[in-house]
Scaffold this motif. Structure first.
Motif, PDB file in Angstrom:
ATOM      1  N   ARG A   1      -3.970  10.326   7.931  1.00  0.00           N
ATOM      2  CA  ARG A   1      -3.427   9.193   8.687  1.00  0.00           C
ATOM      3  C   ARG A   1      -1.918   9.304   8.857  1.00  0.00           C
ATOM      4  O   ARG A   1      -1.385   8.990   9.925  1.00  0.00           O
TER       5      ARG A   1
ATOM      6  N   SER B   1       0.867  -1.188   0.000  1.00  0.00           N
ATOM      7  CA  SER B   1       0.000   0.000   0.000  1.00  0.00           C
ATOM      8  C   SER B   1       0.892   1.223   0.000  1.00  0.00           C
ATOM      9  O   SER B   1       2.094   1.120   0.241  1.00  0.00           O
ATOM     10  N   ALA B   2       0.286   2.362  -0.249  1.00  0.00           N
ATOM     11  CA  ALA B   2       1.005   3.609   0.008  1.00  0.00           C
ATOM     12  C   ALA B   2       1.231   3.699   1.514  1.00  0.00           C
ATOM     13  O   ALA B   2       0.459   3.138   2.298  1.00  0.00           O
ATOM     14  N   SER B   3       2.282   4.389   1.891  1.00  0.00           N
ATOM     15  CA  SER B   3       2.578   4.552   3.310  1.00  0.00           C
ATOM     16  C   SER B   3       1.401   5.241   4.011  1.00  0.00           C
ATOM     17  O   SER B   3       0.903   6.260   3.542  1.00  0.00           O
TER      18      SER B   3
ATOM     19  N   ALA C   1      -1.619   3.812   4.642  1.00  0.00           N
ATOM     20  CA  ALA C   1      -2.958   3.285   4.309  1.00  0.00           C
ATOM     21  C   ALA C   1      -3.459   2.298   5.353  1.00  0.00           C
ATOM     22  O   ALA C   1      -4.661   2.029   5.440  1.00  0.00           O
ATOM     23  N   GLY C   2      -2.533   1.729   6.138  1.00  0.00           N
ATOM     24  CA  GLY C   2      -2.983   0.889   7.255  1.00  0.00           C
ATOM     25  C   GLY C   2      -2.494  -0.551   7.270  1.00  0.00           C
ATOM     26  O   GLY C   2      -3.040  -1.374   8.007  1.00  0.00           O
ATOM     27  N   LYS C   3      -1.457  -0.865   6.506  1.00  0.00           N
ATOM     28  CA  LYS C   3      -0.948  -2.257   6.477  1.00  0.00           C
ATOM     29  C   LYS C   3      -0.561  -2.762   7.876  1.00  0.00           C
ATOM     30  O   LYS C   3      -1.006  -3.820   8.284  1.00  0.00           O
ATOM     31  N   SER C   4       0.291  -2.015   8.549  1.00  0.00           N
ATOM     32  CA  SER C   4       0.794  -2.490   9.855  1.00  0.00           C
ATOM     33  C   SER C   4      -0.358  -2.664  10.836  1.00  0.00           C
ATOM     34  O   SER C   4      -0.401  -3.642  11.588  1.00  0.00           O
ATOM     35  N   THR C   5      -1.290  -1.724  10.820  1.00  0.00           N
ATOM     36  CA  THR C   5      -2.430  -1.792  11.736  1.00  0.00           C
ATOM     37  C   THR C   5      -3.243  -3.059  11.461  1.00  0.00           C
ATOM     38  O   THR C   5      -3.607  -3.789  12.399  1.00  0.00           O
TER      39      THR C   5
ATOM     40  N   GLU D   1      -7.666  11.384   3.293  1.00  0.00           N
ATOM     41  CA  GLU D   1      -7.601  10.513   4.479  1.00  0.00           C
ATOM     42  C   GLU D   1      -6.192   9.926   4.642  1.00  0.00           C
ATOM     43  O   GLU D   1      -5.707   9.778   5.765  1.00  0.00           O
TER      44      GLU D   1
ATOM     45  N   ASN E   1      -9.376   0.305   2.939  1.00  0.00           N
ATOM     46  CA  ASN E   1      -9.345   0.388   4.400  1.00  0.00           C
ATOM     47  C   ASN E   1     -10.006   1.683   4.853  1.00  0.00           C
ATOM     48  O   ASN E   1      -9.338   2.675   5.145  1.00  0.00           O
ATOM     49  N   ASP E   2     -11.348   1.620   4.905  1.00  0.00           N
ATOM     50  CA  ASP E   2     -12.121   2.755   5.411  1.00  0.00           C
ATOM     51  C   ASP E   2     -12.509   2.407   6.845  1.00  0.00           C
ATOM     52  O   ASP E   2     -11.885   2.857   7.797  1.00  0.00           O
TER      53      ASP E   2
ATOM     54  N   LEU F   1     -12.135   0.120   9.768  1.00  0.00           N
ATOM     55  CA  LEU F   1     -11.023  -0.775  10.115  1.00  0.00           C
ATOM     56  C   LEU F   1     -11.489  -2.210  10.356  1.00  0.00           C
ATOM     57  O   LEU F   1     -10.870  -3.169   9.879  1.00  0.00           O
TER      58      LEU F   1
ATOM     59  N   ARG G   1      -0.388   9.585  12.531  1.00  0.00           N
ATOM     60  CA  ARG G   1       0.492   8.549  13.085  1.00  0.00           C
ATOM     61  C   ARG G   1       1.594   9.182  13.934  1.00  0.00           C
ATOM     62  O   ARG G   1       2.062   8.588  14.894  1.00  0.00           O
TER      63      ARG G   1
HETATM   64  P1  ADP Z   1       1.098   1.612   6.960  1.00  0.00           P
HETATM   65  O1  ADP Z   1       1.623   0.432   7.753  1.00  0.00           O
HETATM   66  O2  ADP Z   1       0.342   1.174   5.748  1.00  0.00           O
HETATM   67  O3  ADP Z   1       2.124   2.640   6.655  1.00  0.00           O
HETATM   68  P2  ADP Z   1      -0.284   2.255   9.472  1.00  0.00           P
HETATM   69  O4  ADP Z   1      -0.838   0.920   9.809  1.00  0.00           O
HETATM   70  O5  ADP Z   1       0.918   2.722  10.217  1.00  0.00           O
HETATM   71  O6  ADP Z   1       0.004   2.336   7.880  1.00  0.00           O
HETATM   72  O7  ADP Z   1      -1.480   3.304   9.599  1.00  0.00           O
HETATM   73  C1  ADP Z   1      -1.265   4.713   9.501  1.00  0.00           C
HETATM   74  C2  ADP Z   1      -2.127   5.431  10.528  1.00  0.00           C
HETATM   75  O8  ADP Z   1      -3.497   5.301  10.162  1.00  0.00           O
HETATM   76  C3  ADP Z   1      -1.998   4.868  11.932  1.00  0.00           C
HETATM   77  O9  ADP Z   1      -1.971   5.946  12.867  1.00  0.00           O
HETATM   78  C4  ADP Z   1      -3.258   4.024  12.102  1.00  0.00           C
HETATM   79  O10 ADP Z   1      -3.677   3.979  13.455  1.00  0.00           O
HETATM   80  C5  ADP Z   1      -4.269   4.759  11.229  1.00  0.00           C
HETATM   81  N1  ADP Z   1      -5.295   3.883  10.611  1.00  0.00           N
HETATM   82  C6  ADP Z   1      -5.110   2.707  10.007  1.00  0.00           C
HETATM   83  N2  ADP Z   1      -6.263   2.209   9.517  1.00  0.00           N
HETATM   84  C7  ADP Z   1      -7.226   3.123   9.826  1.00  0.00           C
HETATM   85  C8  ADP Z   1      -8.650   3.198   9.600  1.00  0.00           C
HETATM   86  N3  ADP Z   1      -9.321   2.234   8.946  1.00  0.00           N
HETATM   87  N4  ADP Z   1      -9.298   4.276  10.028  1.00  0.00           N
HETATM   88  C9  ADP Z   1      -8.636   5.269  10.689  1.00  0.00           C
HETATM   89  N5  ADP Z   1      -7.309   5.263  10.953  1.00  0.00           N
HETATM   90  C10 ADP Z   1      -6.606   4.202  10.526  1.00  0.00           C
END
Ligand code: ADP
Ligand code: 5GP
Length: 185
Positions: free
Chosen positions: A131, A10-12, A14-18, A127, A169-170, A172, A135
């Motif tokens: 995010r 994903s783009a940085s 977007a929520g992969k790690s989460t 969004e 990922n809208d 979560l 973060r």
């Molecule tokens: P990536 O690993 O893709 O770079 P992160 O998992 O670090 O992204 O997520 C980036 C930020 O967005 C974090 O602060 C996370 O808590 C938040 N986040 C992730 N998914 C969602 C979501 N569905 N809605 C709102 N915030 C989110």
């Protein structure tokens, strides 16, 4: 037969790690491939858990030794996938999840063409920016670079990438449920 290898991109921000953190505990047979990187650790990141943090010289030595399945320069740092962990994990009968940038994924596919690709998209550009800022891990300069790269990455992934699944990922919980369903296949 269950799929053995999964690649998330994903783009940085977007929520992969989460998503990985939410879902992986439900799949004890799926091991996360810890990448090597020359990026400096963020607050809270642990060497050998989130990444193997390397100097540029150490990383270049890894490349020279043939220790990486693939590697790429992403947002100004090197990132690469150690070879030995994947081979060992597969030999033990387990599965592996990778977190790769969209260009590194192309090189990965040359070695493991049957891996399942999962592209995570944010609901909107606004969004994504929200995010990345929320973060709180990156400087303004780093955020700007990652946002600029995001457009190219998403365009490439959608047109030339091999991603069997796309998760927006809208919400979560909904996105996590979609990821769980894919990993169950
Ligand atoms: P990536 O690993 O893709 O770079 P992160 O998992 O670090 O992204 O997520 C980036 C930020 O967005 C974090 O602060 C996370 O808590 C938040 N986040 C992730 N998914 C969602 C979501 N569905 N809605 C709102 N915030 C989110
Ligand atoms: P971050 O610095 O936010 O942890 O990661 C930045 C980017 O590097 C993300 O797009 C992530 O997917 C990618 N990345 C992480 N590990 C690897 C890897 O081993 N190889 C490649 N090609 N990209 C990686």
């Amino acid at each position: 037969m269950k799929n053995k290898l999964f690649v998330m991109s994903s783009a940085s921000g977007a929520g992969k790690s989460t998503l990985q953190k939410m879902v992986l505990p439900d799949f004890p047979d799926i091991k996360y491939s810890i990448s090597a990187t020359t990026r400096k650790p963020r607050v809270g990141e642990v060497d050998g858990v989130h990444y193997f943090f390397k100097t540029k010289e150490e990383f270049e030595q890894l490349i020279k030794e043939g220790g990486l399945i693939e590697w790429n320069e992403v947002h100004g740092n090197y990132y690469g996938t150690p070879k030995s962990f994947v081979e060992k994990t597969l030999a033990e009968g387990n599965r592996v999840l990778f977190d790769l940038d969209v260009f590194g994924k192309v090189n990965f596919d040359k070695v493991y063409p049957d891996a399942t690709g999962i592209l995570i998209l944010p609901p909107s550009d606004e969004e994504l920016e929200h995010r990345l800022r929320g973060r709180g891990t990156d400087s303004e300069e780093v955020i700007q670079l990652r946002l600029a790269n995001a457009k190219k990455e998403v365009e490439f992934a959608k047109t030339k990438g091999k991603y069997e699944h796309i998760i927006i990922n809208d919400d979560l919980e909904k996105a996590a449920a979609e990821l769980r369903a894919i990993l169950t296949l």
